[in-house]
Scaffold this motif. Structure first.
Motif, PDB file in Angstrom:
ATOM      1  N   LEU A   1       0.819  -1.208   0.000  1.00  0.00           N
ATOM      2  CA  LEU A   1       0.000   0.000   0.000  1.00  0.00           C
ATOM      3  C   LEU A   1       0.850   1.253   0.000  1.00  0.00           C
ATOM      4  CD1 LEU A   1      -2.754  -1.099   2.516  1.00  0.00           C
ATOM      5  CD2 LEU A   1      -3.077  -0.615   0.092  1.00  0.00           C
ATOM      6  N   ARG A   2       1.916   1.234   0.796  1.00  0.00           N
ATOM      7  CA  ARG A   2       2.763   2.419   0.873  1.00  0.00           C
ATOM      8  C   ARG A   2       3.388   2.735  -0.475  1.00  0.00           C
ATOM      9  NH1 ARG A   2       7.676   4.291   1.162  1.00  0.00           N
ATOM     10  NH2 ARG A   2       8.599   2.271   0.743  1.00  0.00           N
TER      11      ARG A   2
ATOM     12  N   VAL B   1      -9.396   7.781  -0.980  1.00  0.00           N
ATOM     13  CA  VAL B   1      -9.271   6.680  -0.032  1.00  0.00           C
ATOM     14  C   VAL B   1      -8.518   5.551  -0.726  1.00  0.00           C
ATOM     15  CG1 VAL B   1     -10.468   4.988   1.385  1.00  0.00           C
ATOM     16  CG2 VAL B   1     -11.366   7.316   1.189  1.00  0.00           C
ATOM     17  N   LEU B   2      -7.380   5.193  -0.178  1.00  0.00           N
ATOM     18  CA  LEU B   2      -6.480   4.223  -0.800  1.00  0.00           C
ATOM     19  C   LEU B   2      -6.373   2.996   0.089  1.00  0.00           C
ATOM     20  CD1 LEU B   2      -3.800   6.877  -1.647  1.00  0.00           C
ATOM     21  CD2 LEU B   2      -5.527   6.012  -3.186  1.00  0.00           C
ATOM     22  N   ARG B   3      -6.772   1.835  -0.464  1.00  0.00           N
ATOM     23  CA  ARG B   3      -6.764   0.608   0.317  1.00  0.00           C
ATOM     24  C   ARG B   3      -6.795  -0.576  -0.616  1.00  0.00           C
ATOM     25  NH1 ARG B   3     -11.914  -1.552   0.607  1.00  0.00           N
ATOM     26  NH2 ARG B   3     -13.613  -0.253  -0.208  1.00  0.00           N
TER      27      ARG B   3
ATOM     28  N   ASP C   1      -6.856  -5.561  11.152  1.00  0.00           N
ATOM     29  CA  ASP C   1      -5.393  -5.572  11.011  1.00  0.00           C
ATOM     30  C   ASP C   1      -4.920  -5.030   9.662  1.00  0.00           C
ATOM     31  OD1 ASP C   1      -4.216  -6.135  13.352  1.00  0.00           O
ATOM     32  OD2 ASP C   1      -3.900  -8.264  12.988  1.00  0.00           O
ATOM     33  N   GLN C   2      -5.796  -4.318   8.956  1.00  0.00           N
ATOM     34  CA  GLN C   2      -5.406  -3.754   7.669  1.00  0.00           C
ATOM     35  C   GLN C   2      -5.230  -2.250   7.821  1.00  0.00           C
ATOM     36  OE1 GLN C   2      -8.022  -4.916   4.551  1.00  0.00           O
ATOM     37  NE2 GLN C   2      -6.762  -4.078   2.915  1.00  0.00           N
ATOM     38  N   GLN C   3      -4.606  -1.640   6.805  1.00  0.00           N
ATOM     39  CA  GLN C   3      -4.395  -0.201   6.809  1.00  0.00           C
ATOM     40  C   GLN C   3      -5.134   0.446   5.653  1.00  0.00           C
ATOM     41  OE1 GLN C   3      -0.186   0.608   6.791  1.00  0.00           O
ATOM     42  NE2 GLN C   3      -0.096   0.651   9.020  1.00  0.00           N
ATOM     43  N   ILE C   4      -5.596   1.663   5.897  1.00  0.00           N
ATOM     44  CA  ILE C   4      -6.150   2.489   4.828  1.00  0.00           C
ATOM     45  C   ILE C   4      -5.453   3.836   4.880  1.00  0.00           C
ATOM     46  CG2 ILE C   4      -8.405   1.352   4.807  1.00  0.00           C
ATOM     47  CD1 ILE C   4      -9.505   3.622   6.448  1.00  0.00           C
TER      48      ILE C   4
ATOM     49  N   THR D   1      -2.727   7.851   7.567  1.00  0.00           N
ATOM     50  CA  THR D   1      -2.793   6.384   7.585  1.00  0.00           C
ATOM     51  C   THR D   1      -3.516   5.933   8.842  1.00  0.00           C
ATOM     52  OG1 THR D   1      -0.708   6.216   6.385  1.00  0.00           O
ATOM     53  CG2 THR D   1      -1.477   4.253   7.530  1.00  0.00           C
ATOM     54  N   ILE D   2      -4.502   5.063   8.663  1.00  0.00           N
ATOM     55  CA  ILE D   2      -5.257   4.493   9.783  1.00  0.00           C
ATOM     56  C   ILE D   2      -5.039   2.987   9.788  1.00  0.00           C
ATOM     57  CG2 ILE D   2      -7.549   4.042  10.724  1.00  0.00           C
ATOM     58  CD1 ILE D   2      -8.470   6.671   9.671  1.00  0.00           C
TER      59      ILE D   2
END
Length: 838
Positions: free
Chosen positions: A551-552, A711-713, A721-724, A782-783
């Motif tokens: 994702l990054r 919104v990127l995911r 346990d995931q990041q957005i 980042t969340i």
């Protein structure tokens, strides 16, 4: 009466029958004896010995025919598959360098890889046939050279068999990339045999062989020294101490010196210096060696060159031998000893002359051979014992060890006292050779097994990748966990993983990068395949940590579609966490965007040679001009605005070498300016109005406008346990003095806060107190979702608050009481799943 006569006649007939049977048996035994004698005569003849030496070398390494490619093999195989006729020719006649740089000139070895692929395709069988055949021929040539040096057939046979079974040769023969050593040794020995003859024709052929050896590997540089050593010691042993022999030595050696001198001149033209391994200043590591380094190299070489008699080291290898390895080693040694005993019976006595040279002349030649062969080892610049662990670098020096062992083995005599007389013992040689050859053969068989297992690991990992992703699109990047570097000293994936994947899929536009070593440049950020180890098997990455890296990298610049390094940039070199591409005089870095974007570009550069001027242009605009030195420096190019489509950034290095094609481009140090860690990040301050994926029209009471968001995911519903990542786009209408923070909150349906991220609205490096009026900004947040998040629908909200008072800034575009803006609603599920990143 008649009955008695018949009985007597019958008895006589029986006696005659017995005599005939006896004569026939005698004849058969005689014929068999003569046949066996003839067979033994043929077997112990020079041609029989040569055939036995070659067959023993082939039989010892025969199991390696089933070995798979490992490490650098994939790089060389990839060259064999893709190199055109023009590129093969350019390996022999490359472009000249304008400044010192590293590199290797080994075109003949590369040509043999091309031939191997043309004959056998991607099957490693043919490539292993080449290696085993070269080792068998070299073993025969060791016998011939020993005879040329004055040894008789028996000690020459022992030297050749010791070379066949030398414990450190497994890497050079079993590892296909060790072929350069085999090839260089082959032509060096042929050149030596021909050069020691007197005819002009032989010397011309020897010169051709020397050229072929030099184009195989740099180790042939020692050839003139070997000639001086051998011829000089022969004259000294003959006590011909005068000017005439000295002139003869010069006459014999001069052509070899000229050939080597021409080769060195060619290297200086190709590499701008000696080439090989260089430091960042472009200086060859040969010239940076100190006396301490030399002593360390000699100590490391001593351990492995004495391995046939180094019982402590041999026991370390033998500790893990299985019973079948011992049986096989004893069988190999037993065969060699049978031939040794047969040869002893042929010469009837060991007291015959073993050499036309004195033992001291032979010792001098052997020790000089070892010393001269170690000189090229100064090139790698790393003289630790681990460098010599495999032993391919010991291939040529080991010949001197074999000569020395054979000469002294037959010079030493052991006597036992019997009364008043002493009796010579001869059987001790056979027993000693049996012990040496058994341990040596066992070590070689064990090493071959390790290389086989290393190949199986490499094959298994590639098959797992292929099984998980049978079909991938071009320009896909495989993000890989740390793969096995070696298996008990046998390389697995120390190098060549990208080439291995390209060969597996037969696609030149696939890439590989370590998932744990950012920053990584993705050619297509939308085509990423992350993998991880799960129970020692490669599986698609499922945990948040692996996906976070994807994702990054993917969402660093949302509009970026592709990054393409043009022909001016050479192959990527991975060094730790650094990723370098080497620049020619001029190169184009192409960026493709979906829509208009303003980015900050971060680049690391350094020069392998002297100071150079590097300029970076975008169209008619000069973005940067800087001086590149041997010290790494990071350069930032801020606020570069790109429209939708492809854009070319021109990198121009003053005085750098022109890029060359073909196999030379495999060497990443062949040009003098390194460009690495090219990263793009969204610029906080935007020169033009942004085009967010989701527009918004929210206005805060302090005059700050929220224009929209991205919104990127990962695709599909979110999971625990995931990041957005959320990118917010702002427009400021006035000069601001207060220091504001933005928050991005995730709320459950009952209104409870489950995750959040707080930062300055335009990123941690820019404060709102520095904002200018009528200016566009953006920031990234980042969340990380909690692990115990329950399935359901969640609201994503954003707002502003004063950092000092902690009071929120009201929103005027909706209800007066609103202190946050609803961005979107997101579904969440708790069970992890895998989403392919194609």
């Amino acid at each position: 009466m008649r009955t008695g006569q018949r009985t007597t006649q019958t008895q006589h007939q029986g006696e005659r029958h017995d005599i005939n049977e006896t004569d026939r048996s005698s004849v058969i035994r005689s014929d068999t004896s003569r046949l066996l004698d003839t067979a033994c005569q043929v077997l112990v003849s020079p041609w029989g010995l040569l055939a036995f030496i070659a067959l023993l070398a082939i039989g010892l390494y025969w199991p390696t025919l089933n070995n798979f490619y490992v490490s650098d093999d994939f790089v060389l195989l990839y060259y064999g598959m893709r190199a055109t006729t023009q590129e093969v020719w350019q390996t022999f006649v490359p472009e000249f360098a304008g400044a010192p740089r590293g590199g290797f000139y080994r075109p003949l070895g590369l040509l043999l890889w091309k031939w191997g692929y043309l004959i056998g395709g991607g099957d490693p069988f043919v490539q292993h046939v080449f290696n085993i055949g070269l080792h068998a021929i070299n073993s025969v040539l060791v016998f011939v050279v020993a005879r040329r040096l004055g040894l008789t057939s028996l000690p020459a046979f022992c030297a050749a068999i010791t070379f066949v079974l030398f414990p450190t040769h497994a890497e050079a023969v079993s590892w296909l990339s060790g072929r350069f050593d085999l090839l260089a040794t082959l032509f060096a020995l042929l050149a030596l045999i021909l050069w020691l003859r007197e005819s002009i024709r032989s010397r011309c052929l020897a010169g051709m062989c020397l050229i072929l050896s030099l184009t195989s590997k740099e180790t042939a540089l020692i050839f003139p020294g070997l000639l001086v050593l051998i011829i000089g010691l022969q004259f000294i042993a003959a006590r011909q101490m005068s000017w005439a022999p000295a002139r003869r030595i010069v006459y014999i050696v001069a052509p070899a010196v000229l050939i080597v001198g021409g080769y060195l001149a060619l290297r200086f033209l190709v590499f701008g210096g000696l080439g090989g391994y260089v430091n960042q200043a472009g200086t060859s590591l040969v010239f940076t060696a100190t006396s301490a380094d030399l002593w360390q190299m000699l100590h490391a070489a001593r351990i492995y060159l004495t391995l046939p008699l180094n019982w402590s080291r041999a026991s370390a290898y033998a500790a893990s031998f299985s019973w079948w390895l011992w049986i096989g080693a004893m069988a190999v040694a037993g065969l060699a000893c049978v031939m040794f005993v047969a040869q002893c019976r042929q010469i009837h006595s060991l007291r015959t002359i073993i050499s036309t040279q004195s033992i001291w002349a032979l010792s001098g030649i052997s020790l000089g051979w070892i010393a001269l062969s170690l000189i090229p080892l100064l090139g790698p610049g790393d003289w630790a014992t681990e460098l010599l662990m495999g032993g391919r670098l010991m291939y040529l020096p080991s010949i001197g060890v074999c000569f020395l062992l054979a000469a002294w083995l037959f010079h030493i005599e052991i006597f036992v006292r019997r009364g008043v007389r002493f009796r010579r013992i001869t059987v001790w040689r056979t027993l000693l050779l049996f012990c040496i050859w058994t341990i040596s053969a066992g070590i070689v068989l064990a090493a071959n097994q390790r290389w086989h297992e290393a190949g199986q690991q490499a094959r298994g990992l590639l098959e797992q990748i292929k099984q998980q992703y049978p079909n991938v699109q071009p320009q896909t990047t495989f993000l890989l966990p740390p793969l096995p570097d070696n298996h008990e000293g046998a390389y697995v994936f120390r190098n060549g993983i990208e080439e291995a994947i390209r060969v597996t899929y037969d696609d030149d536009q696939l890439y590989a990068a370590p998932i744990s070593a950012p920053p990584i440049i993705l050619v297509r950020p939308d085509r990423v395949v992350p993998l991880q180890f799960e129970a020692d098997k490669l599986r698609p990455a499922q945990n948040a940590t692996a996906f976070e890296e994807v994702l990054r990298l993917r969402t660093q610049v949302p509009a970026l579609r592709a990054v393409d390094f043009g022909s001016g940039f050479h192959a990527r070199e991975q060094a730790g966490v650094r990723s370098w591409r080497w620049l020619g005089r001029q190169a184009c870095l192409t960026l493709e965007f979906d829509h208009s974007e303003t980015v900050d570009m971060h680049i690391r550069v350094w020069s392998a040679g002297p100071k150079r001027q590097l300029q970076i242009d975008y169209g008619e605009q000069r973005l940067k001009t800087l001086t590149v030195t041997a010290e790494e420096q990071e350069v930032t190019l801020p606020n570069i605005s790109f429209g939708a489509g492809s854009h070319c950034l021109q990198f121009i290095a003053d005085g750098a070498a022109s890029p060359s094609n073909g196999a030379q481009s495999v060497d990443p140090r062949e040009i003098s300016v390194a460009v690495g860690d090219v990263r793009l990040s969204p610029a906080p301050r935007l020169a033009v109005a942004p085009t967010p994926q989701q527009p918004a029209a929210s206005v805060f009471v302090n005059g700050v406008h929220l224009l929209g968001y991205d919104v990127l995911r990962a695709p599909g519903p979110l999971r625990s346990d995931q990041q957005i990542r959320v990118i917010l786009y702002w427009y400021n209408t006035r000069v601001m003095s207060e220091n504001l923070f933005a928050f991005v909150h995730l709320y459950a349906t009952d209104g409870s806060l489950v995750a959040q991220a707080d930062d300055p609205p335009s990123g941690s490096m820019t404060s709102t107190a520095e904002w200018q009026a009528s200016t566009f900004y953006r920031g990234q947040f980042t969340i990380t979702l909690p692990a115990d998040l329950v399935p359901g629908m969640y609201e994503l909200r954003v707002g502003l608050y004063d950092l000092v008072s902690q009071n929120r800034v009201a929103v005027t575009s909706g209800k007066e009481s609103d202190q946050s803006v609803l961005l979107t609603k997101l579904p969440v599920r708790s069970r992890p799943d895998v989403q392919p990143w194609h």
